[in-house]
Design a protein around this motif. Sequence first.
Motif, short mmCIF file in Angstrom:
data_model
loop_
_atom_site.label_atom_id
_atom_site.label_comp_id
_atom_site.label_asym_id
_atom_site.label_seq_id
_atom_site.Cartn_x
_atom_site.Cartn_y
_atom_site.Cartn_z
N ARG A 170 0.83 -1.22 0.00
CA ARG A 170 0.00 0.00 0.00
C ARG A 170 0.86 1.26 0.00
O ARG A 170 0.57 2.22 -0.71
CB ARG A 170 -0.92 0.00 1.23
N ASP A 196 -7.19 -3.27 -4.58
CA ASP A 196 -8.07 -2.40 -5.36
C ASP A 196 -7.59 -2.34 -6.81
O ASP A 196 -6.48 -2.78 -7.13
CB ASP A 196 -8.09 -0.99 -4.75
N TYR A 200 -4.44 7.62 -5.53
CA TYR A 200 -4.39 6.44 -4.65
C TYR A 200 -4.28 6.88 -3.19
O TYR A 200 -4.94 6.32 -2.30
CB TYR A 200 -3.20 5.56 -5.02
N VAL A 248 -7.78 5.72 -1.68
CA VAL A 248 -7.59 4.34 -1.22
C VAL A 248 -6.90 4.32 0.14
O VAL A 248 -7.39 3.70 1.09
CB VAL A 248 -6.77 3.52 -2.24
N LYS A 307 -8.39 8.23 2.24
CA LYS A 307 -9.80 8.57 2.00
C LYS A 307 -10.18 9.98 2.46
O LYS A 307 -11.34 10.24 2.80
CB LYS A 307 -10.74 7.53 2.61
#
Length: 309
Positions: free
Chosen positions: A17, A148, A212, A216, A219
Amino acid sequence: MTNNYYFFTDYLAASIRLAVPIAFAALGGMYSERGGVLNIALEGMLLTGAFTSAAATFYSGNPWLGVLAAVIAGGMVGLLHAFLCVSLRVNQLVSGLAINLVASGLTSFSARLVFNNGSVQKLAGIKAIRIPGFANIPFIGELLFQQDILVYLLIFLITFSTYFLFHTSPGLTLRAVGEYPQAADTAGISVVKVRYLAVIASGCLASLGGAYLSLVQIKYFAEGMTAGKGFIAIAALIFGKWHPIGSGLASLLFGATEALQLRIQALGVNIPYQFLIMLPYAVALLALVGFMKKSPPPAALGIPYSQEK
């Protein structure tokens, strides 16, 4: 399963991530610099993508419109950088730093107007996709098949860029412009057109990393939320030898380093947190010192090209 298994899996997932926005920016920087245009503006492009995607999602409620808005805004920033560097032949380092400063100030000011004087606004984010069957595979399924769509897009873009750069005629043209623009010009290639397209593509890709972050990872949009990731992307680009796969793996290394320092803080280790925050940047610095001579840049990188000369 043991606690160590869950800890390790969670650590690797966090590494991925944290690596994604760096990898998008590094991939964008690769296109620009393979074309001979130094792109220090990756930080500003990331921040522009983060704000634009957040603002568009905030007003529309649709995160995919936010992603589209980020790509368009990033392309416009790339167009500005190309105009300054290619057409006006402004110093490429100065142009990139100026874009970073303008992006930082403009997004901070605009965020206070859009998000009620800067208060946190939760956004409709992009959810992970669980691929049936594959997602149940121990260890691998949790890491690779519960991500995602932007992560899958990144993997596709790295694969496509590798093929494009080294196995297609346009990819050869891009590399020729970055290595020896005089020869490319003599062969009938428009150096200006290739460099414009490369820098615009760079802005579009880097802005996806910003999207992103906003849609993701966090947020919501916060001022200065990129926190130097654009500069780490430059280190990843050099560490990866201006290669899509190498840059992606280097981004994963820096993402893993950032995930490590977050977990060390969470474990309550008696180390000043300031030193832990420095860890990703220290690793990036060591990578640059150790691999700069082993990673020669494109020969014409940072050198303006004039057809008259």
